[in-house]
Write an enzyme that holds these catalytic residues in place. Structure first.
Site, PDB file in Angstrom:
ATOM      1  N   TYR A  48     -11.454   5.720  14.098  1.00  0.00           N
ATOM      2  CA  TYR A  48     -10.355   6.033  13.188  1.00  0.00           C
ATOM      3  C   TYR A  48     -10.087   7.538  13.151  1.00  0.00           C
ATOM      4  O   TYR A  48      -8.934   7.982  13.243  1.00  0.00           O
ATOM      5  CB  TYR A  48     -10.667   5.528  11.784  1.00  0.00           C
ATOM      6  CG  TYR A  48      -9.596   5.897  10.779  1.00  0.00           C
ATOM      7  CD1 TYR A  48      -8.405   5.190  10.730  1.00  0.00           C
ATOM      8  CD2 TYR A  48      -9.776   6.965   9.904  1.00  0.00           C
ATOM      9  CE1 TYR A  48      -7.402   5.541   9.833  1.00  0.00           C
ATOM     10  CE2 TYR A  48      -8.785   7.317   9.000  1.00  0.00           C
ATOM     11  CZ  TYR A  48      -7.610   6.600   8.971  1.00  0.00           C
ATOM     12  OH  TYR A  48      -6.618   6.958   8.081  1.00  0.00           O
ATOM     13  N   GLY A  53       0.789  -1.219   0.000  1.00  0.00           N
ATOM     14  CA  GLY A  53       0.000   0.000   0.000  1.00  0.00           C
ATOM     15  C   GLY A  53       0.824   1.273   0.000  1.00  0.00           C
ATOM     16  O   GLY A  53       1.856   1.377  -0.669  1.00  0.00           O
TER      17      GLY A  53
END
Length: 251
Positions: free
Chosen positions: A155, A16
């Protein structure tokens, strides 16, 4: 070759955004230690050209023992630590949902990795940086705290904490010659996101429409900002968070 001869540690660097950052450092001449829960050694083998400039180590950043072993591995492999990129984090596996429905254990794990993990990794490398009289820490944050994105409260809270830690740590470490900054990407088409159909369905289109630059954000879009904060180009910059999201948020 703005980082030639430097040693960079990249957490979550096996895939990623982290993998793109590692590739960027290699292109800029740095030696790189990839630290990741899985795939770090394999990624290092794929990226090293035979010059032994890339190494890998298994590391869970929420573990103090693992982060200390990570720092020791970098010193054993390359002799010093100049740059830490705190990229490891939990995001792509999360499913957006109302905050009342977020499992408490998921809350704890997100904070352990996204917040405590960055603190532990920084704590592990700072002694080496102090002994050298210089160093760079680049925290990977997110654009979500600036925009108040709903349905991912744990988050968003974790990345808001990263922004706050960046400022506080910059003040604490400045006298040691260690600069601390953060890069805050927008919704990025990373490997993990592409494997999460729920996130793609709920977030891809709305993220694209909110940007001035009308295209998907890719992992490579983050690399330039990280290299800037890791190089001499930012020698008089610390405590800053740079949002890299194609113009969805203006700071």
């Amino acid at each position: 070759m703005r980082c030639i001869g430097k040693v960079a540690v990249v957490t979550g660097g096996a895939m990623g955004i982290g993998r793109s950052i590692v590739e960027g450092f290699v292109d800029e001449g740095a030696n790189v230690l990839i630290a990741d829960r899985t795939g770090a050694v394999e990624a290092a083998a794929q990226l090293d050209d035979g010059s032994n400039r890339v190494a890998g180590v298994a590391c869970d950043v929420s573990s103090q023992d693992d982060t200390e072993a990570m720092a020791q591995a970098a010193i054993e492999a390359f002799g010093r630590i100049d740059i830490l990129v705190n990229n490891a984090g939990i995001y792509s596996s999360l499913e957006p949902k109302p905050f009342e429905e977020i499992d408490i254990e998921e809350w704890k794990r997100v904070l352990e990795v996204n917040v405590l993990g960055q603190a532990l990794a920084s704590r592990a490398v700072v002694p080496a940086m102090r002994s050298q009289g210089n160093g760079r820490i680049v925290n990977i944050s997110s654009g979500t705290p600036f925009k108040g994105v709903p349905f991912m409260l744990h988050y968003v809270a974790s990345k808001g904490a990263v922004n706050a830690m960046t400022k506080a740590l910059a003040k604490e470490l400045g006298s040691a010659g260690i600069l601390v900054n953060a890069v805050a990407p927008g919704f990025t088409m990373s490997d993990g996101v592409l494997s999460n159909p729920v996130q793609l369905e709920k977030l891809q289109d709305i993220s694209l429409k909110s940007r001035v630059i009308q295209r998907d954000q890719l992992p490579g879009d983050v690399v330039g900002a990280v290299i800037y904060f890791a190089s001499q180009d930012s020698a008089f910059v610390t405590g800053q968070t740079l949002v890299v999201d194609g113009g969805a948020y203006f700071n």
